[in-house]
Design an enzyme around this catalytic site. Structure first.
Site: not given
Ligand code: 5SP
Length: 230
Positions: A27, A43, A72-73, A93, A95, A118, A169, A227
């Site tokens: 997100n 979300s 978003s969560s 954020h 993954h 950098d 996480h 730069y």
């Molecule tokens: O890390 C997390 C949940 O723990 C988030 O990154 C979800 O994977 C995406 O959540 P939403 O933004 O869709 O609520």
């Protein structure tokens, strides 16, 4: 606010383009110019159908002031970062696999070379575990508070090191605007990937020396940056 919604929507779609997220993971949010509102991705919405009109606007307490969908969560984590880190205009954020794997291994991301230097003035910290109580009580808000505690405890400047690995996480990154925050998320993932390869070549690899870190970071940041064409 419509312009900011478009900017936030485009930034969320950039995460997919850069291969930093799959499904609905990740997100992006941004702070309004007056600092009073946050625009964030809704979300669980599929990126393939995401549009600016779906972005959710909240005040700094997290109350939705505009938008039909649930935010978003991770909203409360984003809000804590805006509260704790002055100058942050956008938060990302993801993954992304290499940064997330490093967060799962509870490892900082050392600055092994100039590619990292950098953009980040030193190691990217990994936070401590959240306690069971912190998870059970106010998980997302406490995630933000643990990030802020990590930077405070380790005396790190969040604008010089615009990223963190949340233990077990994944990565959060930030910047003055959506473009910089997404760029920092991409660089964090790429330097995490390079770090793994580096330590596969040489398990004893050392972080880059301070003078090299200074040279590379300050040639791109600060009053004497030289730069590119800026
Ligand atoms: O890390 C997390 C949940 O723990 C988030 O990154 C979800 O994977 C995406 O959540 P939403 O933004 O869709 O609520």
């Amino acid at each position: 606010m419509e312009t900011l919604k478009r900017e936030v929507c485009d930034a969320n779609l950039k995460l997919v383009e850069y291969g930093l997220v799959i499904l609905t993971w990740g997100n992006v949010s941004a702070l309004s110019e007056d600092g009073k509102f946050v625009v964030i991705k809704p979300s669980g919405v599929d990126y393939s159908s995401m549009c600016p009109e779906q972005m959710v606007v909240t005040d700094l307490s997290g109350t939705v002031v505009e938008g039909e969908l649930r935010p978003s969560s991770d909203l409360l984590t984003h809000l804590e970062l805006y509260r704790s880190f002055a100058g942050v205009g956008a938060v990302v954020h993801t993954h992304s696999p290499y940064a997330t794997a490093r967060a799962q291994a509870e490892l900082d991301l050392p600055c092994y070379g100039t590619t990292h230097a950098d953009s980040f003035y030193g190691a990217i910290p990994c936070t401590r575990h959240l306690t069971k109580q912190e998870v059970d009580q106010a998980y997302e808000a406490n995630t933000g508070l643990v990030i802020a505690e990590t930077f405070r405890h380790r005396k790190l400047d969040p604008m010089a090191i615009p990223g963190v690995l949340v233990c077990k996480h994944g990565p959060f990154s930030w910047g003055i605007n959506c473009k910089k925050a997404v760029e920092n998320a991409l660089i964090l993932e790429e330097t995490a990937r390079m770090a793994l390869i580096t330590t596969q070549f040489s398990p004893q690899a050392e972080p880059a020396p301070q003078y090299l870190l200074d040279k590379h970071y300050f040639r791109k940041h600060g009053a004497n940056a030289y730069y590119g064409q800026n």
